[in-house]
Design an enzyme around this catalytic site. Structure first.
Site, short mmCIF file in Angstrom:
data_model
loop_
_atom_site.label_atom_id
_atom_site.label_comp_id
_atom_site.label_asym_id
_atom_site.label_seq_id
_atom_site.Cartn_x
_atom_site.Cartn_y
_atom_site.Cartn_z
N ARG A 58 0.82 -1.21 0.00
CA ARG A 58 0.00 0.00 0.00
C ARG A 58 0.86 1.27 0.00
NH1 ARG A 58 -1.85 1.22 4.99
NH2 ARG A 58 -2.99 -0.71 5.23
N TYR A 111 -14.00 22.76 -9.74
CA TYR A 111 -14.66 21.53 -10.21
C TYR A 111 -15.81 21.20 -9.25
CZ TYR A 111 -14.59 16.44 -11.26
OH TYR A 111 -14.90 15.15 -11.61
N ASP A 183 -5.91 23.15 -7.93
CA ASP A 183 -6.31 22.09 -8.85
C ASP A 183 -5.69 22.47 -10.19
OD1 ASP A 183 -7.52 20.45 -10.76
OD2 ASP A 183 -9.43 20.36 -9.67
N LYS A 208 -6.61 12.72 -16.58
CA LYS A 208 -6.72 13.50 -17.80
C LYS A 208 -5.46 13.32 -18.66
CE LYS A 208 -10.65 14.63 -16.03
NZ LYS A 208 -10.90 15.69 -15.10
C1 LIG Z 1 -11.78 15.50 -13.84
C2 LIG Z 1 -11.37 16.54 -12.87
C3 LIG Z 1 -11.17 16.22 -11.53
C4 LIG Z 1 -11.46 14.85 -10.97
O1 LIG Z 1 -10.72 13.84 -11.52
P1 LIG Z 1 -11.20 12.31 -11.40
O2 LIG Z 1 -9.97 11.55 -11.66
O3 LIG Z 1 -12.28 12.13 -12.40
O4 LIG Z 1 -11.69 12.12 -9.98
C5 LIG Z 1 -10.72 17.22 -10.70
N1 LIG Z 1 -10.51 18.47 -11.14
C6 LIG Z 1 -10.71 18.82 -12.42
C7 LIG Z 1 -10.45 20.21 -12.85
C8 LIG Z 1 -11.16 17.86 -13.32
O5 LIG Z 1 -11.39 18.21 -14.58
#
Ligand SMILES: *Cc1c(COP(=O)(O)O)cnc(C)c1O
Length: 404
Positions: A58, A111, A183, A208
């Site tokens: 882990r 988000y 973020d 992403k």
């Molecule tokens: C998609 C996204 C997230 C969350 O990511 P996941 O892997 O789907 O949980 C967080 N912040 C932004 C800006 C995003 O576009």
């Protein structure tokens, strides 16, 4: 390779970081380790390993450590923690840095699931949140309280793509003893110098562009030296972890990210300009496009080489949701679905007005979000053109219905 060797260019660091040096005899890539239990030859070595990251699957494997190293090198971070999703990277970080009685300044363009966490679990444990205008800049000083511990930024913002003056915000936050959490998903680890801009913790939905192929979910928390131990303690207590297969997918994605982003950037510029020329489109929300909202700040704070492929479009107020749906449904190459950052193009109707608190009425007209993928841009434009023909046909149907 020394991951912090800044004499090397970004693309070079992405291809070499987290790998063995040239004297290594063996596979190019670090091994894909699937592991829960780690075995020890005797009690003495068990004792030595106890509490270290090598004692249990882990905490770390060769594969996850290679990815952590590569991400640190990509963004110039002191530490990296990997989580099962982008959202869990955000929630873990906020839980690490906030406790009962603390105050969080959260950008209104965050988000949406990040907001839901602030209004849900954080509120339940006694953390209060104030949403602020993404364009507030140094004016954030008027919202700071003695108990404000975190200022959260997301630039460009989700769905509406406002570019924030992060150095101005960070100067105010740091003077008041608060930290800046970002973020950074849109920027990716290579699209800006986050830590030089004053960000203390830079979070990515690695789902992403890092993974880059829409086949795994992952989050990455990248920290400066000062906050690493504190965030890691909470990360560890929460039991956050990722599997070796996903780490290997993310490493594979990361190797080509600079090359992919260059194509996303070029195609997105072309699509953004083409969209701006459509009479039904009131505004294209893509800060890298000259003349777009936020372009001047974007030029100041982001690296032009690595802009990504995500943008928004706002339609004229007389265009209906139905017409936008006709456009979206007619396209063949733009998939309809959440997330973005893969090789493929995506399209989605958006409605930021439904959950914002600052100026929601600004976003009353129909909107959509586009992810410009790696297809040939001529084909993407043709596809969108077909979509606009469907939108216009719908307009005529509306007009006939009104006349009838
Ligand atoms: C998609 C996204 C997230 C969350 O990511 P996941 O892997 O789907 O949980 C967080 N912040 C932004 C800006 C995003 O576009």
């Amino acid at each position: 390779m020394n991951p912090h060797d800044t004499s090397l260019h970004t693309a070079t660091r992405l291809t070499h970081a987290g790998r063995k040096g040239k004297s290594h005899h063996g596979p190019v890539n670090p091994p894909l380790v699937r592991a829960s239990t780690m075995l020890f030859p005797d009690c003495a070595s068990l004792q030595d390993a106890y509490g270290t990251r090598s004692c249990y699957g882990r905490h770390a494997t060769e594969t996850t450590m290679a990815l952590e190293q590569a991400l640190c090198a990509a963004e110039g971070a002191a530490g990296c923690m990997l989580t099962s999703s982008g959202l869990s990277a955000i929630t873990t970080t906020l839980l690490a840095l906030l406790g009962p009685g603390d105050h969080l300044l959260m950008v209104d363009t965050a988000y949406d699931p990040s907001r839901q966490f602030c209004d849900g679990l954080l509120k339940q444990i006694g953390v209060s949140t104030t949403y602020y205008d993404p364009l507030i800049g140094a004016g954030i000083a008027s919202l700071m309280r003695p108990e404000t511990k975190v200022v959260f930024v997301e630039s460009p913002g989700s769905l509406t793509f406002e570019v924030q003056d992060i150095p101005a915000i960070a100067a105010v936050a740091h003077a008041a003893g608060a930290v800046v959490v970002s973020d950074s998903t849109w920027a990716t680890p290579i699209g800006w110098s986050s830590f030089e801009l004053g960000i203390d913790v830079s979070i990515h939905a690695a789902t992403k562009y890092i993974v880059g192929h829409s086949d795994a979910l992952m989050g990455a928390i990248l920290t400066n030296e000062a906050l690493h131990a504190r965030v890691r303690a909470t990360y560890k207590q929460l039991g956050m972890s990722i599997g070796g297969d996903d780490a290997a997918l993310a490493l594979r994605g990361l190797r080509t990210m600079a090359a992919r982003l260059a194509v996303h950037r070029d195609s997105a510029q072309i699509v953004a300009r083409w969209l701006s020329d459509q009479p039904e489109v009131a505004e294209v929300l893509y800060p890298p496009m000259p003349g777009a909202a936020g372009h001047e700040l974007w030029k100041r704070y982001f690296r032009a080489e690595y802009a990504c492929g995500l943008m928004g479009a706002v339609f004229r107020a007389d265009i209906t949701q139905q017409q936008v749906a006709a456009l979206i449904d007619r396209t063949r190459l733009f998939g309809i679905g959440f997330s973005w950052g893969g090789y493929e193009s995506l399209i989605l109707p958006t409605n930021p007005q439904s959950y914002r608190t600052i100026n929601p009425q600004k976003w009353a007209a129909p909107m959509l979000r586009l992810h410009v993928g790696l297809e040939a841009v001529e084909d993407l434009i043709n596809d969108l053109d077909t979509g606009f023909i469907a939108l216009r046909a719908q307009q005529e149907t509306n007009a006939l219905a009104c006349a009838a």
